[in-house]
Design an enzyme around this catalytic site. Structure first.
Site, mmCIF file in Angstrom:
data_model
loop_
_atom_site.group_PDB
_atom_site.id
_atom_site.type_symbol
_atom_site.label_atom_id
_atom_site.label_comp_id
_atom_site.label_asym_id
_atom_site.label_seq_id
_atom_site.Cartn_x
_atom_site.Cartn_y
_atom_site.Cartn_z
ATOM 1 C CD GLU A 1 17.308 7.368 -8.022
ATOM 2 O OE1 GLU A 1 17.569 7.022 -7.799
ATOM 3 O OE2 GLU A 1 16.253 7.601 -8.483
ATOM 4 C CD GLU B 1 14.193 3.094 -8.330
ATOM 5 O OE1 GLU B 1 14.306 2.953 -7.288
ATOM 6 O OE2 GLU B 1 15.600 3.470 -8.094
HETATM 7 O O1 IFM Z 1 15.838 7.550 -2.968
HETATM 8 C C1 IFM Z 1 15.491 6.469 -3.386
HETATM 9 C C2 IFM Z 1 14.614 6.859 -4.757
HETATM 10 O O2 IFM Z 1 14.265 7.910 -4.919
HETATM 11 C C3 IFM Z 1 14.751 6.032 -5.687
HETATM 12 N N1 IFM Z 1 16.390 5.071 -6.357
HETATM 13 C C4 IFM Z 1 16.965 5.071 -5.096
HETATM 14 C C5 IFM Z 1 16.829 6.064 -4.096
HETATM 15 C C6 IFM Z 1 17.554 5.516 -2.469
HETATM 16 O O3 IFM Z 1 17.065 4.681 -1.597
#
Ligand code: IFM
Length: 438
Positions: free
Chosen positions: A346, A164
Protein backbone atom coordinates in the site's frame (compact mmCIF):
# COMPACT_ATOMS: atom_id res chain seq x y z
CA UNK A 1 12.87 8.07 -13.39
CA UNK A 2 14.71 4.78 -13.87
CA UNK A 3 12.74 2.22 -15.86
CA UNK A 4 11.21 -0.54 -13.78
CA UNK A 5 11.85 -4.07 -15.10
CA UNK A 6 9.10 -5.68 -17.16
CA UNK A 7 8.41 -8.29 -14.46
CA UNK A 8 7.85 -5.68 -11.73
CA UNK A 9 4.28 -6.13 -10.43
CA UNK A 10 2.04 -3.05 -10.48
CA UNK A 11 -1.26 -3.13 -8.71
CA UNK A 12 -4.08 -1.48 -6.84
CA UNK A 13 -5.36 -2.47 -3.42
CA UNK A 14 -8.58 -2.50 -1.37
CA UNK A 15 -10.01 -4.28 1.68
CA UNK A 16 -13.30 -6.08 2.22
CA UNK A 17 -15.06 -3.94 4.83
CA UNK A 18 -13.96 -0.74 3.12
CA UNK A 19 -15.61 -1.50 -0.22
CA UNK A 20 -17.93 -4.50 -0.25
CA UNK A 21 -21.12 -3.27 1.51
CA UNK A 22 -23.82 -6.00 1.45
CA UNK A 23 -23.24 -6.29 5.18
CA UNK A 24 -26.12 -8.69 5.76
CA UNK A 25 -26.34 -10.37 2.37
CA UNK A 26 -26.09 -14.09 1.71
CA UNK A 27 -25.45 -15.14 5.29
CA UNK A 28 -22.61 -12.76 6.18
CA UNK A 29 -22.13 -12.53 9.95
CA UNK A 30 -21.47 -9.38 11.97
CA UNK A 31 -17.92 -8.04 12.17
CA UNK A 32 -16.34 -5.84 14.82
CA UNK A 33 -16.49 -2.99 12.30
CA UNK A 34 -20.28 -3.36 11.87
CA UNK A 35 -20.63 -3.11 15.64
CA UNK A 36 -18.07 -0.31 16.10
CA UNK A 37 -19.35 1.86 13.26
CA UNK A 38 -22.90 1.59 14.59
CA UNK A 39 -21.79 2.68 18.07
CA UNK A 40 -22.52 6.43 18.33
CA UNK A 41 -19.43 8.63 18.30
CA UNK A 42 -16.97 6.09 16.97
CA UNK A 43 -16.93 6.94 13.26
CA UNK A 44 -17.08 10.44 11.78
CA UNK A 45 -20.66 11.42 10.88
CA UNK A 46 -21.86 7.97 11.98
CA UNK A 47 -20.82 6.42 8.66
CA UNK A 48 -20.84 2.64 8.36
CA UNK A 49 -19.70 0.08 5.79
CA UNK A 50 -23.26 -1.18 5.22
CA UNK A 51 -23.18 -0.14 1.56
CA UNK A 52 -19.65 1.28 1.09
CA UNK A 53 -18.81 1.03 -2.64
CA UNK A 54 -21.38 -1.72 -3.13
CA UNK A 55 -18.51 -3.72 -4.60
CA UNK A 56 -20.28 -6.98 -3.64
CA UNK A 57 -22.74 -6.25 -6.44
CA UNK A 58 -20.54 -4.12 -8.71
CA UNK A 59 -17.36 -6.21 -8.71
CA UNK A 60 -17.52 -6.77 -12.49
CA UNK A 61 -17.71 -3.05 -13.17
CA UNK A 62 -14.80 -2.50 -10.77
CA UNK A 63 -12.70 -5.21 -12.36
CA UNK A 64 -13.35 -3.59 -15.75
CA UNK A 65 -11.85 -0.41 -14.28
CA UNK A 66 -8.84 -2.35 -12.97
CA UNK A 67 -8.40 -3.86 -16.42
CA UNK A 68 -8.60 -0.43 -18.00
CA UNK A 69 -5.85 0.84 -15.68
CA UNK A 70 -3.59 -1.85 -17.09
CA UNK A 71 -2.23 -3.08 -13.75
CA UNK A 72 -0.91 -6.63 -13.32
CA UNK A 73 -2.44 -7.45 -9.97
CA UNK A 74 -5.33 -6.61 -7.66
CA UNK A 75 -4.91 -6.91 -3.90
CA UNK A 76 -8.14 -7.43 -1.94
CA UNK A 77 -9.07 -9.04 1.36
CA UNK A 78 -11.52 -11.71 2.45
CA UNK A 79 -14.31 -10.87 4.88
CA UNK A 80 -13.98 -13.53 7.56
CA UNK A 81 -17.66 -13.14 8.64
CA UNK A 82 -18.75 -13.71 5.04
CA UNK A 83 -16.91 -17.02 4.89
CA UNK A 84 -17.27 -18.26 8.50
CA UNK A 85 -20.11 -16.16 9.96
CA UNK A 86 -19.68 -17.55 13.49
CA UNK A 87 -15.91 -17.05 13.40
CA UNK A 88 -15.26 -20.78 13.72
CA UNK A 89 -17.07 -23.84 12.45
CA UNK A 90 -19.56 -23.79 9.58
CA UNK A 91 -18.44 -22.38 6.24
CA UNK A 92 -20.91 -20.19 4.35
CA UNK A 93 -20.91 -21.44 0.77
CA UNK A 94 -22.40 -18.18 -0.52
CA UNK A 95 -19.41 -16.31 0.89
CA UNK A 96 -17.01 -18.69 -0.84
CA UNK A 97 -18.99 -18.32 -4.06
CA UNK A 98 -18.65 -14.52 -4.01
CA UNK A 99 -14.87 -14.67 -3.83
CA UNK A 100 -14.79 -17.36 -6.51
CA UNK A 101 -16.82 -15.12 -8.80
CA UNK A 102 -14.38 -12.29 -8.07
CA UNK A 103 -11.28 -14.42 -8.65
CA UNK A 104 -12.72 -15.96 -11.82
CA UNK A 105 -13.50 -12.53 -13.23
CA UNK A 106 -9.99 -11.29 -12.42
CA UNK A 107 -8.45 -14.32 -14.08
CA UNK A 108 -10.70 -13.89 -17.13
CA UNK A 109 -9.43 -10.33 -17.42
CA UNK A 110 -5.78 -11.40 -17.02
CA UNK A 111 -5.33 -9.77 -13.58
CA UNK A 112 -3.50 -11.67 -10.81
CA UNK A 113 -5.33 -11.88 -7.49
CA UNK A 114 -3.25 -11.02 -4.40
CA UNK A 115 -5.32 -12.00 -1.39
CA UNK A 116 -5.09 -10.70 2.18
CA UNK A 117 -6.66 -13.20 4.55
CA UNK A 118 -7.30 -10.74 7.41
CA UNK A 119 -7.74 -6.99 7.02
CA UNK A 120 -9.38 -6.11 10.36
CA UNK A 121 -12.98 -7.39 10.04
CA UNK A 122 -12.99 -9.90 12.89
CA UNK A 123 -16.29 -11.74 13.41
CA UNK A 124 -18.07 -10.06 16.34
CA UNK A 125 -18.78 -13.45 17.96
CA UNK A 126 -15.02 -13.91 18.40
CA UNK A 127 -14.66 -10.43 19.87
CA UNK A 128 -17.40 -11.37 22.35
CA UNK A 129 -15.03 -14.11 23.55
CA UNK A 130 -12.10 -11.70 23.95
CA UNK A 131 -11.09 -11.13 20.33
CA UNK A 132 -7.32 -10.82 19.88
CA UNK A 133 -6.85 -10.96 23.64
CA UNK A 134 -7.93 -14.60 23.46
CA UNK A 135 -5.30 -17.04 22.20
CA UNK A 136 -8.04 -19.15 20.58
CA UNK A 137 -8.63 -16.38 18.03
CA UNK A 138 -5.24 -17.16 16.52
CA UNK A 139 -6.29 -20.79 16.05
CA UNK A 140 -9.60 -19.70 14.53
CA UNK A 141 -7.73 -17.47 12.07
CA UNK A 142 -5.57 -20.43 11.14
CA UNK A 143 -8.70 -22.49 10.36
CA UNK A 144 -10.26 -19.64 8.39
CA UNK A 145 -7.04 -19.20 6.43
CA UNK A 146 -6.87 -22.95 5.71
CA UNK A 147 -10.41 -22.84 4.26
CA UNK A 148 -9.39 -19.92 2.05
CA UNK A 149 -6.14 -21.58 0.94
CA UNK A 150 -7.99 -24.74 -0.09
CA UNK A 151 -11.01 -23.09 -1.69
CA UNK A 152 -9.09 -20.49 -3.67
CA UNK A 153 -6.14 -22.69 -4.49
CA UNK A 154 -6.32 -21.83 -8.17
CA UNK A 155 -5.19 -18.60 -9.64
CA UNK A 156 -4.38 -16.69 -6.45
CA UNK A 157 -0.90 -15.46 -7.09
CA UNK A 158 0.09 -14.10 -3.70
CA UNK A 159 -1.20 -14.59 -0.15
CA UNK A 160 -0.88 -12.11 2.70
CA UNK A 161 -1.82 -13.52 6.09
CA UNK A 162 -2.42 -10.25 7.99
CA UNK A 163 -2.64 -6.60 7.08
CA UNK A 164 -0.98 -4.21 9.54
CA UNK A 165 -1.21 -6.10 12.86
CA UNK A 166 0.04 -2.95 14.64
CA UNK A 167 -3.26 -1.27 13.70
CA UNK A 168 -5.38 -4.24 14.81
CA UNK A 169 -3.51 -4.35 18.13
CA UNK A 170 -2.71 -0.73 18.98
CA UNK A 171 -5.61 1.15 17.37
CA UNK A 172 -8.07 -1.62 18.27
CA UNK A 173 -7.06 -2.45 21.86
CA UNK A 174 -4.57 0.28 22.89
CA UNK A 175 -5.85 3.68 21.78
CA UNK A 176 -9.38 2.55 20.96
CA UNK A 177 -9.52 4.62 17.78
CA UNK A 178 -10.56 1.57 15.80
CA UNK A 179 -12.70 -1.54 16.36
CA UNK A 180 -13.22 -3.01 18.87
CA UNK A 181 -12.39 0.28 20.60
CA UNK A 182 -10.63 -0.93 23.77
CA UNK A 183 -8.26 1.49 25.50
CA UNK A 184 -5.56 -0.40 27.38
CA UNK A 185 -1.90 -0.22 26.36
CA UNK A 186 -1.07 -3.60 27.93
CA UNK A 187 -3.96 -5.26 26.07
CA UNK A 188 -2.50 -4.02 22.80
CA UNK A 189 0.70 -5.97 23.51
CA UNK A 190 -1.26 -9.10 24.36
CA UNK A 191 -3.19 -8.67 21.07
CA UNK A 192 0.03 -8.12 19.10
CA UNK A 193 1.35 -11.49 20.20
CA UNK A 194 -1.84 -13.34 19.29
CA UNK A 195 -1.93 -11.65 15.89
CA UNK A 196 1.66 -12.70 15.18
CA UNK A 197 0.83 -16.17 16.41
CA UNK A 198 -2.11 -16.25 13.99
CA UNK A 199 0.30 -15.36 11.20
CA UNK A 200 2.63 -18.20 12.23
CA UNK A 201 -0.19 -20.72 12.42
CA UNK A 202 -1.63 -19.67 9.04
CA UNK A 203 1.80 -19.92 7.46
CA UNK A 204 2.28 -23.38 8.93
CA UNK A 205 -1.12 -24.47 7.59
CA UNK A 206 -0.17 -23.13 4.15
CA UNK A 207 3.12 -25.04 4.09
CA UNK A 208 1.36 -28.22 5.27
CA UNK A 209 -0.94 -27.96 2.27
CA UNK A 210 2.15 -27.89 0.03
CA UNK A 211 0.91 -24.84 -1.79
CA UNK A 212 3.46 -23.13 -3.95
CA UNK A 213 2.38 -19.55 -4.53
CA UNK A 214 4.17 -16.94 -2.45
CA UNK A 215 2.93 -16.07 1.02
CA UNK A 216 3.95 -13.27 3.37
CA UNK A 217 2.72 -10.69 5.86
CA UNK A 218 2.12 -6.94 5.52
CA UNK A 219 3.27 -4.41 8.13
CA UNK A 220 2.64 -0.67 8.27
CA UNK A 221 6.14 0.73 8.64
CA UNK A 222 7.52 4.24 8.82
CA UNK A 223 11.05 5.50 8.85
CA UNK A 224 11.85 7.45 12.04
CA UNK A 225 14.12 10.49 12.13
CA UNK A 226 15.41 12.12 15.34
CA UNK A 227 14.65 15.83 15.52
CA UNK A 228 18.24 16.45 16.66
CA UNK A 229 21.45 14.59 17.45
CA UNK A 230 20.91 14.98 21.19
CA UNK A 231 21.28 11.59 22.93
CA UNK A 232 17.76 11.83 24.38
CA UNK A 233 16.22 12.41 20.91
CA UNK A 234 18.22 9.52 19.46
CA UNK A 235 17.03 7.30 22.27
CA UNK A 236 13.40 8.38 21.87
CA UNK A 237 13.70 7.59 18.16
CA UNK A 238 14.96 4.10 19.01
CA UNK A 239 11.89 3.59 21.23
CA UNK A 240 9.44 4.90 18.60
CA UNK A 241 11.00 2.64 16.00
CA UNK A 242 10.79 -0.23 18.47
CA UNK A 243 7.06 0.33 19.05
CA UNK A 244 5.98 0.50 15.43
CA UNK A 245 8.60 -1.31 13.36
CA UNK A 246 10.82 -3.63 15.39
CA UNK A 247 8.05 -5.01 17.63
CA UNK A 248 6.63 -6.69 14.52
CA UNK A 249 9.68 -7.19 12.29
CA UNK A 250 11.95 -8.75 14.92
CA UNK A 251 9.77 -11.69 15.96
CA UNK A 252 8.97 -12.54 12.32
CA UNK A 253 12.49 -12.20 10.94
CA UNK A 254 14.67 -12.76 14.01
CA UNK A 255 12.51 -15.02 16.17
CA UNK A 256 12.59 -12.73 19.23
CA UNK A 257 10.93 -9.57 20.50
CA UNK A 258 13.40 -6.65 20.59
CA UNK A 259 15.32 -7.02 23.86
CA UNK A 260 15.71 -3.26 24.40
CA UNK A 261 11.90 -2.80 24.61
CA UNK A 262 11.99 -3.96 28.21
CA UNK A 263 8.56 -2.67 29.31
CA UNK A 264 6.87 -4.33 26.37
CA UNK A 265 8.78 -7.56 26.95
CA UNK A 266 7.40 -7.65 30.51
CA UNK A 267 3.89 -7.19 29.13
CA UNK A 268 4.17 -9.85 26.44
CA UNK A 269 5.95 -12.57 28.44
CA UNK A 270 2.83 -14.01 30.13
CA UNK A 271 1.32 -14.72 26.71
CA UNK A 272 4.32 -16.27 24.98
CA UNK A 273 4.16 -20.07 25.12
CA UNK A 274 6.95 -22.45 24.24
CA UNK A 275 7.35 -22.75 20.49
CA UNK A 276 5.42 -19.55 19.66
CA UNK A 277 8.42 -17.64 18.39
CA UNK A 278 9.58 -20.60 16.28
CA UNK A 279 6.18 -20.59 14.61
CA UNK A 280 6.10 -16.81 14.21
CA UNK A 281 9.54 -16.78 12.59
CA UNK A 282 8.94 -19.49 10.00
CA UNK A 283 10.29 -18.23 6.65
CA UNK A 284 8.07 -15.99 4.53
CA UNK A 285 8.36 -15.71 0.77
CA UNK A 286 8.11 -11.92 0.90
CA UNK A 287 7.45 -8.96 3.15
CA UNK A 288 4.63 -6.55 2.37
CA UNK A 289 5.17 -2.95 3.43
CA UNK A 290 2.45 -0.33 3.68
CA UNK A 291 4.09 3.06 3.76
CA UNK A 292 2.49 6.49 3.76
CA UNK A 293 4.68 8.92 5.71
CA UNK A 294 7.60 9.36 8.09
CA UNK A 295 7.89 10.14 11.79
CA UNK A 296 10.10 12.87 13.26
CA UNK A 297 10.82 12.15 16.92
CA UNK A 298 11.75 14.28 19.91
CA UNK A 299 12.15 13.15 23.52
CA UNK A 300 9.62 14.54 25.99
CA UNK A 301 10.62 15.41 29.55
CA UNK A 302 10.49 11.69 30.46
CA UNK A 303 12.61 10.62 27.51
CA UNK A 304 9.56 9.17 25.76
CA UNK A 305 9.02 9.66 22.02
CA UNK A 306 6.92 12.58 20.88
CA UNK A 307 6.05 12.91 17.18
CA UNK A 308 6.98 16.32 15.80
CA UNK A 309 5.00 18.48 13.38
CA UNK A 310 5.50 17.97 9.67
CA UNK A 311 8.18 19.96 7.88
CA UNK A 312 6.74 19.40 4.40
CA UNK A 313 3.12 19.62 3.13
CA UNK A 314 0.67 17.07 4.47
CA UNK A 315 -2.21 15.03 3.00
CA UNK A 316 -5.84 15.23 4.14
CA UNK A 317 -4.90 12.73 6.88
CA UNK A 318 -2.34 15.22 8.19
CA UNK A 319 0.44 12.83 7.12
CA UNK A 320 3.63 14.52 5.95
CA UNK A 321 4.61 13.96 2.33
CA UNK A 322 8.24 12.89 2.41
CA UNK A 323 8.92 10.34 -0.36
CA UNK A 324 12.63 10.05 0.50
CA UNK A 325 11.57 8.15 3.60
CA UNK A 326 10.36 5.31 1.39
CA UNK A 327 13.90 4.88 0.13
CA UNK A 328 15.37 5.14 3.64
CA UNK A 329 12.84 2.64 4.96
CA UNK A 330 13.51 0.10 2.20
CA UNK A 331 17.27 0.34 2.65
CA UNK A 332 16.95 -0.10 6.42
CA UNK A 333 14.52 -3.03 6.24
CA UNK A 334 16.73 -4.80 3.71
CA UNK A 335 19.85 -4.22 5.81
CA UNK A 336 18.33 -5.34 9.12
CA UNK A 337 15.90 -8.04 7.97
CA UNK A 338 16.86 -9.06 4.44
CA UNK A 339 17.47 -10.48 2.10
CA UNK A 340 13.74 -10.92 1.49
CA UNK A 341 11.68 -9.93 -1.56
CA UNK A 342 9.62 -6.86 -0.72
CA UNK A 343 6.32 -5.56 -2.09
CA UNK A 344 4.91 -2.14 -1.34
CA UNK A 345 1.42 -3.48 -0.63
CA UNK A 346 0.00 0.00 0.00
CA UNK A 347 1.04 3.55 -0.75
CA UNK A 348 -1.17 6.47 -1.62
CA UNK A 349 -2.72 9.64 -0.29
CA UNK A 350 -6.04 11.20 0.74
CA UNK A 351 -6.92 14.65 -0.55
CA UNK A 352 -10.11 16.71 -0.62
CA UNK A 353 -11.16 15.79 -4.14
CA UNK A 354 -13.94 17.63 -5.98
CA UNK A 355 -15.77 16.73 -9.16
CA UNK A 356 -15.62 19.54 -11.74
CA UNK A 357 -17.48 19.00 -15.01
CA UNK A 358 -17.28 15.25 -14.56
CA UNK A 359 -13.53 15.26 -13.86
CA UNK A 360 -11.38 15.10 -10.73
CA UNK A 361 -8.15 17.05 -11.02
CA UNK A 362 -6.14 15.51 -8.19
CA UNK A 363 -2.71 16.80 -9.18
CA UNK A 364 -1.42 16.44 -5.61
CA UNK A 365 -2.11 12.70 -5.64
CA UNK A 366 -0.36 12.25 -8.98
CA UNK A 367 2.62 14.16 -7.63
CA UNK A 368 2.61 12.04 -4.47
CA UNK A 369 2.61 8.81 -6.46
CA UNK A 370 5.17 9.93 -9.01
CA UNK A 371 7.61 11.00 -6.31
CA UNK A 372 7.16 7.78 -4.34
CA UNK A 373 7.59 5.66 -7.47
CA UNK A 374 10.87 7.52 -8.09
CA UNK A 375 12.10 6.58 -4.61
CA UNK A 376 11.12 2.96 -5.24
CA UNK A 377 13.16 3.05 -8.46
CA UNK A 378 16.07 4.53 -6.51
CA UNK A 379 15.87 1.67 -4.01
CA UNK A 380 15.87 -0.92 -6.79
CA UNK A 381 18.93 0.73 -8.27
CA UNK A 382 20.61 0.46 -4.86
CA UNK A 383 20.00 -3.31 -4.99
CA UNK A 384 16.88 -3.62 -2.80
CA UNK A 385 14.79 -6.62 -3.95
CA UNK A 386 11.58 -4.64 -4.42
CA UNK A 387 9.26 -6.73 -6.58
CA UNK A 388 6.03 -4.81 -6.82
CA UNK A 389 3.93 -1.81 -5.85
CA UNK A 390 0.22 -1.57 -5.03
CA UNK A 391 -1.43 1.83 -4.99
CA UNK A 392 -3.88 2.44 -2.15
CA UNK A 393 -6.56 2.64 -3.20
CA UNK A 394 -8.47 1.56 -6.26
CA UNK A 395 -11.60 3.36 -5.05
CA UNK A 396 -12.57 6.03 -2.55
CA UNK A 397 -13.88 3.95 0.30
CA UNK A 398 -14.77 3.63 3.99
CA UNK A 399 -11.67 5.06 5.65
CA UNK A 400 -12.35 3.43 9.05
CA UNK A 401 -12.90 6.01 11.84
CA UNK A 402 -12.98 8.77 9.18
CA UNK A 403 -15.88 7.17 7.33
CA UNK A 404 -16.26 8.48 3.78
CA UNK A 405 -14.64 11.80 4.71
CA UNK A 406 -11.16 10.84 3.49
CA UNK A 407 -10.72 9.93 -0.16
CA UNK A 408 -7.76 7.69 -0.97
CA UNK A 409 -9.02 6.38 -4.32
CA UNK A 410 -7.49 6.95 -7.71
CA UNK A 411 -11.08 6.37 -8.78
CA UNK A 412 -13.69 8.73 -7.35
CA UNK A 413 -16.87 7.23 -5.92
CA UNK A 414 -20.06 9.23 -5.60
CA UNK A 415 -21.50 7.49 -2.54
CA UNK A 416 -25.06 8.64 -3.36
CA UNK A 417 -25.18 7.25 -6.88
CA UNK A 418 -22.24 4.78 -6.81
CA UNK A 419 -20.93 6.42 -9.97
CA UNK A 420 -17.18 5.87 -10.48
CA UNK A 421 -14.97 8.52 -12.11
CA UNK A 422 -11.33 7.96 -13.01
CA UNK A 423 -9.43 10.79 -11.31
CA UNK A 424 -6.54 12.42 -13.16
CA UNK A 425 -4.17 10.32 -11.01
CA UNK A 426 -5.74 7.12 -12.38
CA UNK A 427 -5.32 8.39 -15.93
CA UNK A 428 -1.71 9.28 -15.10
CA UNK A 429 -1.10 5.80 -13.58
CA UNK A 430 -2.57 4.17 -16.69
CA UNK A 431 -0.31 6.20 -19.00
CA UNK A 432 2.70 5.55 -16.77
CA UNK A 433 2.09 1.80 -17.10
CA UNK A 434 1.56 2.05 -20.87
CA UNK A 435 4.93 3.82 -21.19
CA UNK A 436 6.66 1.18 -19.06
CA UNK A 437 5.23 -1.68 -21.09
CA UNK A 438 6.18 -0.26 -24.46
O1 IFM B 1 -7.35 2.57 4.51
C1 IFM B 1 -6.23 2.12 5.18
C2 IFM B 1 -6.03 0.63 4.95
O2 IFM B 1 -7.14 -0.12 5.31
C3 IFM B 1 -4.85 0.14 5.75
N1 IFM B 1 -3.69 0.94 5.50
C4 IFM B 1 -3.82 2.37 5.57
C5 IFM B 1 -4.99 2.83 4.72
C6 IFM B 1 -5.13 4.36 4.80
O3 IFM B 1 -5.35 4.77 6.09
Amino acid sequence: MKKFSKDFIWGVATASYQIEGAFDKDGRGESIWDRFSKTPGKVLKGHTGDVACDHYHRYKEDIALIKDLGVDSYRFSLAWPRIIPEGSGAVNQKGIDFYKRLIDELLDQGISPAVTVYHWDLPQVLEDKGGWLNRDTAKHLRDFAAVAFEEFNYGVDKWITLNEPWCSAYLGYGSGEQAPGKKDFAANINASHHLLLAHGLALEAYRELNLTEDIGITFNLSHHYPVSDKPEDLDATRIADGLLNRWYLDPVFKGAYPADMTELIKLVEPFVKEGDLDLISKPNDFLGINMYSRNIVKADENGQPQSQPAVHPVTAMGWEIYPESLYDLLVRVDKDYGPIPIYITENGAAFDDRVENGKVHDAKRTDYLERHFAQAARAIEAGIPLKGYYVWSLLDNFEWAFGYERRFGIIYVDFDTQERIMKDSAIWYKQFLQELKK
